[in-house]
Design an enzyme around this catalytic site. Sequence first.
Site, short mmCIF file in Angstrom:
data_model
loop_
_atom_site.label_atom_id
_atom_site.label_comp_id
_atom_site.label_asym_id
_atom_site.label_seq_id
_atom_site.Cartn_x
_atom_site.Cartn_y
_atom_site.Cartn_z
N GLU A 312 0.82 -1.21 0.00
CA GLU A 312 0.00 0.00 0.00
C GLU A 312 0.86 1.27 0.00
O GLU A 312 0.63 2.20 0.75
CB GLU A 312 -0.96 -0.01 1.20
CG GLU A 312 -1.92 -1.19 1.17
CD GLU A 312 -2.97 -1.19 2.27
OE1 GLU A 312 -2.70 -0.62 3.33
OE2 GLU A 312 -4.04 -1.78 2.06
N ASP A 386 -8.26 -8.85 4.12
CA ASP A 386 -7.97 -7.74 5.04
C ASP A 386 -9.00 -7.63 6.15
O ASP A 386 -9.87 -6.77 6.09
CB ASP A 386 -7.94 -6.42 4.24
CG ASP A 386 -7.44 -5.27 5.09
OD1 ASP A 386 -6.94 -5.53 6.20
OD2 ASP A 386 -7.56 -4.12 4.65
N GLU A 414 -12.40 -2.02 12.12
CA GLU A 414 -12.39 -1.26 10.86
C GLU A 414 -13.54 -1.67 9.94
O GLU A 414 -14.22 -0.82 9.38
CB GLU A 414 -11.04 -1.48 10.16
CG GLU A 414 -10.98 -0.85 8.79
CD GLU A 414 -9.65 -1.07 8.09
OE1 GLU A 414 -8.72 -1.65 8.70
OE2 GLU A 414 -9.53 -0.67 6.91
C1 GCV Z 1 -2.38 0.60 8.39
C2 GCV Z 1 -5.97 -1.99 5.58
C3 GCV Z 1 -6.36 -0.72 6.27
C4 GCV Z 1 -5.20 0.25 6.34
C5 GCV Z 1 -4.04 -0.46 7.02
C6 GCV Z 1 -3.69 -1.71 6.25
C7 GCV Z 1 -2.58 -2.50 6.90
O1 GCV Z 1 -5.74 -1.76 4.23
O2 GCV Z 1 -7.45 -0.15 5.61
O3 GCV Z 1 -5.60 1.38 7.05
O4 GCV Z 1 -2.93 0.39 7.11
O5 GCV Z 1 -4.83 -2.53 6.18
O6 GCV Z 1 -2.90 -3.44 7.60
O7 GCV Z 1 -1.43 -2.19 6.69
#
Ligand code: GCV
Length: 721
Positions: A312, A386, A414
Amino acid sequence: MKKHVLSSLGLFLLLLSVINHSYAEDGYRLWLRYDQVQDPAKLKAYRQAIQEVVVPGNSPTLSVAQQELKMGLSGLLGKPVPVSQKPSQRNTLVAGTPASSALIKDLGLGDKLKTVGDEGYLLLTANKKGKKYTVIAANTDIGVLYGSYHFLRLLQTQQDISKLSLASAPKTKHRVLNHWDNLDRTVERGYAGFSLWDWHKLPTYIDQRYIDYARANASIGINGTVLTNVNANALVLTEEYLKKVKALADAFRPYGLKVYLTARFSAPIEIGGLETADPLDPKVQAWWKKKSDEIYSYIPDFGGFLVKANSEGQPGPQNYGRSHADGANMLADAVAPHGGIVMWRAFVYSNEEPEDRAKQAYNEFKPLDGQFRDNVMVQVKNGAIDFQPREPFHPLFGAMPKTPIMMEFQITQEYLGQATNLVYLAPMWEEVLDEDTYAEGEGSTVAKVIDGTLNGHRLTGMAGVANIGTDRNWTGHQFGQANWYAFGRMAWNPYLSSEEIAEEWIKMTFSNQEELVEKLEDMMLNSHETLVNYMTPLGLHHIMGWSHHYGPGPWIKDKHRADWTSVYYHRADEKGIGFDRTKTGSNAVAQYFPPVAEKYGNVEKTPEKYLLWFHHLPWDYKVKSGRTLWDEMALRYQGGVDSVRQMQQTWNALEGKIDPERFKHVQTFLEIQEQEAEWWRDAVLLYFQTFSKRPLPEGVEKPEHTLEYYMQLDPKFVPGI
Ligand code: GCV
């Protein structure tokens, strides 16, 4: 007395208020409430069994144990319990190690103590020279503290303590909270206020919250905390911030809580003035070694680094054509001389990669098995996408026998209703831990991968992405506390059932009253399934609102990353719905060991909870109930809403049995949850109906608005981004 431990005055005031019950019932006290035991017979027995507390020694950790026992017992017994250095009463509680307590040494517990290792403890009843002792014995001071919390828990849950003979030791070594906290105090995916770490006032000001945070963690055996976000900021590694980190580490140390930091892979460039962060470049290696030496000069027991790399948008070794093992090993070498570890995350997937996102981490990491240094753990999320409301277990569990694999659970919700939905996560975690990977034949459960017994690893661990913030009740939702609690308990023992953990938590947090315990337990244990039903039943996944992941968004498409859209995951069309991950599709099922691959590859054998995760099926496909897929899906969404209403009824019937403050809080949050469940049901069904072209079956309520209405909703300033 050590500086950061509760001061005498603080302790006195706390004691006074415990005894007078003068707390605001805002949830601040978590499960460490210590109100007087209500059952008169139990109270009498406890008062008789504990006439004094003896915790010889004055190390910072033993001092904490002594204070906690004094405070806890005085509250629970409803009268001050004297603390002395030497037993003087007939019935005494003694806590210590053979080194700190002559009495414990004399009891000759050597062999028994050997079985509980560095962090475990024994709780025993012993008679000596006509006196009765309740004993908390351990090999180390931290073992004594953990044992003290366990002992208090026995009273909080009104257990019989007259003939104790109990041993407990953690099954994993590193039980770590991951805070996704930024240096500006915002919290990525945090829904309970701002970050606890007040960097601006550190290192001088030590907030009482730090101490209470450490106490809470110690009470459930959590022994590490990663202070900073995995989307890392290199600044935390500068001298200015390391001094602040040191202050936190000093405050946490008496509670056995080690501090870790996230390492931004490009830090050598950003704060080190180098031109590269290539892990094979000697200058880069030297920079990290020097940086690590510097960190350890401030914090001699620094735990090590957690790293998100090449994921990411985060920098990583692949920027230089190197592998994840090259990157992890470089950092591992830097911290190894100090006993540190590296937790390297396997949460990687690339937008450029045409491969199913669910397959990418396995493809990337499995070939690296055996290439990591001894002090590296690969940290794997419970599922391959995720932290979805429900995911099949990640195929990497069991697939890297030569590498210690650390579990990463997300405590913060989340994708599970954030802080306003009551969802007890332990059943979901238990579901994953219980799964059989078949890696070494039948019985190779995920729990055995995590506790190291499957492949003989001694470096073991579990990480939980924290749900804690500055809200008075710590977690936003009162019931969010249960998830923090459950994470600690499961990290200590991944074989505990979600049911027993719920029962403990309810008794400690609300009441031992039987009817109440039964009702709350029922609510909690059904809450995960309830949420799955109104959000993503039958294996649907990642159909939430864009970016903030709040509310439904099955229509999300045409974004800059296909794998961040909903249509990528549900693949609905006029023929049907679901992601074909069998051999006619992405063949992700082949990443599992044969019996599992066969199960998930065969639609007849796939558990319905994962149906659309692995299969694309026609709308008229007949599910086990005999209904069509469309009807079943619609009824599951309705069922989710109905279950929320059921929770509301259960809760409302408890009015008067729970303090008004917490009662009202949960009651109103359940109202929000009902609205959100209805929103999910209506929006998702209206959207999928554009493909299925079938009517809603009988029993499903008519949506309140049109699809267009739901699609134009655009909630602003959703927390946690
Ligand atoms: C910290 C998901 C979340 C992100 C998070 C990522 C990760 O994509 O939406 O906010 O980033 O996981 O675990 O690195």
